[in-house]
Structure formats: C-alpha cells, structure tokens
Design a protein around this motif. Structure first.
Motif, PDB file in Angstrom:
ATOM      1  N   THR A  82      19.652  64.538  34.371  1.00 43.69           N
ATOM      2  CA  THR A  82      18.508  64.665  35.274  1.00 43.69           C
ATOM      3  C   THR A  82      17.275  64.023  34.665  1.00 43.69           C
ATOM      4  O   THR A  82      16.520  63.297  35.344  1.00 43.69           O
ATOM      5  CB  THR A  82      18.230  66.149  35.568  1.00 43.69           C
ATOM      6  N   LEU A  85      17.485  60.335  35.043  1.00 39.59           N
ATOM      7  CA  LEU A  85      17.443  59.816  36.411  1.00 39.59           C
ATOM      8  C   LEU A  85      16.066  59.961  37.051  1.00 39.59           C
ATOM      9  O   LEU A  85      15.672  59.149  37.891  1.00 39.59           O
ATOM     10  CB  LEU A  85      18.482  60.534  37.281  1.00 39.59           C
ATOM     11  N   LEU A  88      13.477  57.143  37.838  1.00 37.08           N
ATOM     12  CA  LEU A  88      13.540  56.354  39.073  1.00 37.08           C
ATOM     13  C   LEU A  88      12.462  56.803  40.046  1.00 37.08           C
ATOM     14  O   LEU A  88      11.786  55.983  40.688  1.00 37.08           O
ATOM     15  CB  LEU A  88      14.924  56.479  39.715  1.00 37.08           C
ATOM     16  N   GLY A 163      10.089  62.031  33.369  1.00 34.44           N
ATOM     17  CA  GLY A 163      10.459  61.050  34.382  1.00 34.44           C
ATOM     18  C   GLY A 163       9.314  60.145  34.780  1.00 34.44           C
ATOM     19  O   GLY A 163       9.524  58.980  35.131  1.00 34.44           O
ATOM     20  N   TRP A 333      24.757  47.179  35.123  1.00 35.05           N
ATOM     21  CA  TRP A 333      24.430  48.605  35.136  1.00 35.05           C
ATOM     22  C   TRP A 333      25.711  49.444  35.113  1.00 35.05           C
ATOM     23  O   TRP A 333      25.839  50.375  34.309  1.00 35.05           O
ATOM     24  CB  TRP A 333      23.596  48.912  36.377  1.00 35.05           C
ATOM     25  N   SER A 492      13.346  52.137  34.526  1.00 31.47           N
ATOM     26  CA  SER A 492      13.963  53.383  34.978  1.00 31.47           C
ATOM     27  C   SER A 492      15.440  53.161  35.309  1.00 31.47           C
ATOM     28  O   SER A 492      16.255  54.081  35.183  1.00 31.47           O
ATOM     29  CB  SER A 492      13.221  53.950  36.198  1.00 31.47           C
ATOM     30  N   LEU A 493      15.795  51.946  35.729  1.00 29.79           N
ATOM     31  CA  LEU A 493      17.208  51.637  35.946  1.00 29.79           C
ATOM     32  C   LEU A 493      17.973  51.695  34.634  1.00 29.79           C
ATOM     33  O   LEU A 493      19.111  52.189  34.576  1.00 29.79           O
ATOM     34  CB  LEU A 493      17.360  50.242  36.572  1.00 29.79           C
ATOM     35  N   SER A 496      18.412  55.265  33.886  1.00 29.32           N
ATOM     36  CA  SER A 496      19.383  55.908  34.780  1.00 29.32           C
ATOM     37  C   SER A 496      20.816  55.700  34.304  1.00 29.32           C
ATOM     38  O   SER A 496      21.703  56.484  34.629  1.00 29.32           O
ATOM     39  CB  SER A 496      19.224  55.372  36.216  1.00 29.32           C
ATOM     40  N   GLY A 499      21.313  58.591  32.264  1.00 29.83           N
ATOM     41  CA  GLY A 499      21.408  59.783  33.101  1.00 29.83           C
ATOM     42  C   GLY A 499      22.770  59.939  33.750  1.00 29.83           C
ATOM     43  O   GLY A 499      23.399  61.004  33.663  1.00 29.83           O
ATOM     44  N   ILE A 500      23.244  58.876  34.390  1.00 26.99           N
ATOM     45  CA  ILE A 500      24.562  58.922  35.022  1.00 26.99           C
ATOM     46  C   ILE A 500      25.644  59.128  33.966  1.00 26.99           C
ATOM     47  O   ILE A 500      26.631  59.848  34.186  1.00 26.99           O
ATOM     48  CB  ILE A 500      24.829  57.628  35.813  1.00 26.99           C
TER      49      ILE A 500
END
Length: 567
Positions: A82, A85, A88, A163, A333, A492-493, A496, A499-500
């Motif tokens: 979280t 992510l 983003l 974030g 990504w 942020s990508l 992420s 995060g993922i």
C-alpha cells in the motif's frame, strides 16, 4: 555596450523554470547541487523516519501484538505494498493540482501526525511477551484491541503521507537541474546515484540505531525518535524555498488530458485502414525508421474522427509520441515485479531467520536481528561509490554514453545479482535447518541455533549491490522516459513496482501456506522456523526471478528510448 551586457544575462536564465514567486530564475543563484543537496538531506531524514518505523515491524507484530510469523509477514507485505502504491495518488495530485512543493509540505505534516500517533499506540498497555509465553510452547493471546486499531491506523497514515512525499521530493530534486544544459544534464544523472546513496546511508544508520532502541530500550522511544526526525526534515525543506527552481508550465494543457485524448481518438478511429494511416504519416513527414512505427495503432489519433470533422481536431505528433512513451513502459514495469517480490523478503523472513541464530558478539550483548539490514545499505553505499566514481567513467570511454551503460542494462544486471542472492539465501537456510537437526533443536522454537548470524551477511550485501543497479536504474528510467509533465507519476510508477511486488509476495505466502499446511502437513512458514521450509520458498523465488529476468531481457531488446535518449 548595453547589448553586450544583456546577452549573458539572458543566457543565465533557466528556460521553463521560475522561483517561488513565479519570477524567472538565474542559473547560478538557484537550483543545481545547492538545492539538490538540501533536498537529498531532507530525504535522508525522511527515510530515517520511515525505516525507523518499518524495518523492525516483524518483531513488533510477533512479540507485542502476538501475531504468527506468516500473518505478520502478510500484514507487513500488505502495508508495504500500500505504501508503495499510494505514490500514484500523491503524484497525480501533485502533477495535476497541488504542485510538488505544496504536496511535500502537506504530506510531511501528515507524516509527523502518523508517527506521533504510532508512538502513542506503543505506549498503550500491552499484554507483552511475558503474559503469553509462560512455557516453551506457543500460547495464543489477544492483544489490546485499542492498541491494535490505533497502531494500524497510524501505520497506514504514515503510508498515506509517504505516498505524497516520496515521488514528489525525488522529482522536485531532479527538477533542480536543467536537462538541456550540458553540465547540468550530467549532474542530473549523478543525482539519482547520490540520491540513493543518501537514502541507503539513512537505512544503514536506522537499522543500527533504531533496531537496538526498539529491541532493548522501548518501542515508544523507537517510534518517537523518527517522529522528531521528520519534524526536522520539514524544517530543512522549508529553509531552501527561496533557492528552489519550480516548473513553469504556463498555459500548457494537463498531460493526462493530452495522453487520454490520444487513446480516445485512436479508439474512435479503430476502423481506419493502414493506407489512411500511411497517408497521414507521410503528410506529417514521419520517416519509415521513426519511432512511430512502433505501437503504430496510436497513429490513428493523427486523423480527425469522422463524427467530429466539423469541430474536432487531430492529435499532434508530439501528443501521440507521449502516449507511446507511456505504453512502452508497461512491459518493463511488469517484468520487474519478480525483483520486487524477492526484495520484500529482506524485512520479513530474513529478519525472523536471524532471531533464531547466534547473535552474540561479546558476552552480554546480542546483535538485533533487524540490524543486519544495515549490510544492505552498506552494500549500496560502497557499490554506488565504486559505480559512480570508477565503473561509469571507464564505461564512458568505451560506449561514449554520458551514463556509461544504458538504464536497461543497469536494471538487468541488478536483477541477475538478486537471483544469485536468493540462491545464497536458500543455501544458508538449508544449513540453518540442518544445524537445528544435528543439535536436536527442531522441537524447540525458542532455542538459539548454534550458527552465527553472520552467515546471513552475504545475501544482505549482494542485495545492496543489486539495488544499486536495479532500483537506481528504475528510478532514473521512469523519471526520464515519461513526458516532462508526468515526472512525479513516472517515479510513482517505479514505486508501484515495489508495491505490487509486496502484494504478490503476500499472495504467494497465503497460497503456499494453504497448500502446505493441510492434512497435518508442516507449513513452509510454520511458527517454529526449525520445522518450516523457508529454503523451499527461496528456491521458488529463484525460479520466478529467472523467468522475470528472461522476460525483461526480451522486452529490453525491443524497447525504443523516448526523446532519442539511449542512456
């Protein structure tokens, strides 16, 4: 004479940048390393605060909140996912509405609030270890529900604040350099190396200091110190306001709108045949070997849709290329997710392994298991210095590229190192389990295995070296390869991916635990690590990482760099 004096002054102005009041800025009195160094200092303080709150969570959850090892690992992965992510959302708000500077200030204030509440949650009465572990056997306990609620609320507030802070501070720091200026362009490339050097230094200091404070002094102090440090970070950031460079977009259209219009127009023109596209490409002067031949279906956006012939307009070549630049990032990504899954093990299972091993240095003093994460930071610090000062200058002579090697080459090499690190981790865990069997300690979960914790050091250090290549490379790649108005989104990508990766790690743990614990079988993640099989899990990650690296290499071969950039 007047004209001679005027020309140099114009050359000193930085195009596309203004100061806090919206006035043009002079190159020699704003931005550059003077501002970037201050921003790196802010990030060092922020990372100290973040790592201080997160690096030892596995022990807080299992000892203070009495969660099982698997459940604690899943909770940490969910929170970490979280936290990675949410940038983003923060980047979207910054790039489209608030601006990076204001987003940093607001998120810093929320950061302080979250860490303050986290400190309060640690001071609430807890059942603690003594109330739950009266014997050698594990006895389930119910912790203070108010403490649990406040703790997780505070923890996710910290994630929300991070974030907004994380992507904006780094993008704002890189914005202090003019990419069109030869010297500042080189400095910008080095900025990403020194940026990661700074946050690695923060991580190194944090896990050495804060893990000891949290394990041997108090958790209240362990969370309170990061809160105080974050207050200083906000104060330092505000001090540099007059010297910062701010982006000047003027009346430029929102980049989300521009890119969205390309996709919508291309969809409306889905029926357009290839001959019409070829005619439109010829009209716009596109050459056969142009980047536009890749993802060619988006070239349909160069044509005005039939139902909008009267009041509609086609997208420009630049707008179409922006949309393609975003789409090209997707394969990179996706193929880097396996690396993120592996990375998430450092703060969870690696730490729990260390708890079971011989951690003594001298009589009466034991190394906190979480403090071994400092070797990852140490690996990053040393390898970054060697990379930036030795390897890159040598590589430049052979390749002629400002960065020495391409960003994708850098990322791929780091992914290879991470696979080697997981192989080492699996072998060491196998040795730990074998040692427990040899000394008859399999049924004694609280017993210390007579195997030194220093056996874990190589995998930590090698992960640090891998981060130098992959994570720093990903930061520069996603900043550089997105449209200029989406730099925060680009970073942020990158975040992420982490995060993922954490969510995928949590999913893997849940699925494997379910598959391996039924019908009286011993789970790979049993609370008694001497009966568990983390080594099997590590070997599985080796296989997944190898598949991810192969897919990455395939995607990298077909990738076309944006803006003609091949660094």
């Amino acid at each position: 004479m007047f004209n001679k004096m005027e020309a140099p002054l114009l050359d000193e102005m930085v195009e596309g940048a203004v100061d806090y009041n919206g006035h043009p800025v002079c190159r020699f009195t704003s931005g550059g390393w003077r501002s970037a160094s201050l921003i790196i200092g802010v990030e060092i303080a922020e990372r100290f605060a973040f790592y201080g709150a997160s690096s030892n969570l596995i022990n807080f959850l299992t000892d203070q909140l009495q969660q099982s090892t698997a459940r604690a690992a899943k909770n940490i992965n969910a929170w970490s996912g979280t936290a990675a992510l949410l940038p983003l959302l923060g980047a979207f708000l910054a790039d489209c509405f608030l601006g990076r500077y204001r987003t940093i200030i607001i998120s810093s204030a929320l950061y302080v609030l979250g860490l303050g509440l986290l400190t309060v949650s640690a001071t609430l009465p807890s059942l603690g270890i003594s109330a739950c572990q009266q014997t050698e056997k594990f006895l389930p306990c119910s912790p203070n529900p108010v403490q649990v609620i406040l703790f997780f609320f505070s923890l996710y507030l910290v994630a929300f604040a991070q974030g907004g802070h994380k992507p904006c501070v780094q993008a704002f720091g890189a914005d202090q350099f003019d990419g069109q200026h030869p010297e500042e362009s080189k400095a910008k490339s080095s900025f990403f190396n020194w940026w990661y050097f700074g946050i690695s230094l923060a991580g190194f200091l944090t896990v050495n200091v804060m893990s000891y404070v949290q394990d041997y002094l108090s958790w209240s102090l362990g969370f309170g110190i990061p809160c105080i440090v974050m207050v200083f970070a906000l104060a330092i950031f505000l001090l540099g306001t007059r010297k910062y460079r701010f982006g000047n977009r003027g009346d430029e259209e929102n980049p989300f709108v521009r890119i969205g219009r390309v996709f919508i127009t291309a969809i409306r023109n889905w029926h357009v045949n290839s001959s019409e596209i070829a005619h439109e490409e010829e009209t716009h002067g596109l050459l056969p070997n142009h980047n536009s031949k890749q993802l060619r279906f988006l070239n349909k956006a160069l044509i005005v849709p039939n139902n909008l012939k009267e009041d509609g307009h086609a997208c420009s070549i630049n707008e179409v290329e922006e949309a393609k630049a975003v789409l090209r990032l997707i394969p990179i990504w996706v193929t880097c997710l396996a690396y993120a899954i592996v990375l998430s093990q450092i703060s969870t299972f690696f730490t729990k392994q260390g708890v079971t091993m011989d951690r003594s240095i001298v009589v009466g003093f034991e190394v906190p298991a979480a403090s071994l994460q400092c070797f990852t930071g140490l690996g990053i610090i040393i390898s970054l210095l060697i990379y930036d000062r030795i390897l890159i200058p040598i590589a430049r002579k052979f390749t002629g590229k400002p960065s020495g090697i391409t960003m994708l080459q850098r990322i791929g090499f780091g992914m290879l190192l991470s696979i080697i690190s997981m192989v080492i981790a699996a072998l060491v865990e196998g040795k730990r389990l074998k040692t427990a069997q040899e000394y008859g300690l399999v049924d004694l979960p609280k017993a210390i295995i007579p195997l030194s914790i220093w056996w874990l050091v190589p995998q930590y250090i090698l992960f640090g070296v891998a981060d130098t290549f992959t994570l720093v490379g990903l930061q520069e790649f996603f900043y550089d390869q997105v449209p200029s108005g989406l730099r925060s989104i680009g970073l942020s990508l990158y975040l992420s991916i982490l995060g993922i990766g954490n969510f995928l790690s949590s999913f893997l743990i849940s699925a494997i635990e379910k598959l391996t614990s039924g019908d009286g079988k011993q789970s790979w993640f049993d609370n008694n690590l001497n009966k568990a099989h983390l080594d099997y899990f590590y070997w599985l990650l080796v296989v997944l990482s190898a598949v991810g690296l192969a897919a990455f290499l395939f995607s990298a071969r077909t990738y076309i760099y944006n803006k003609g950039n091949t660094t």
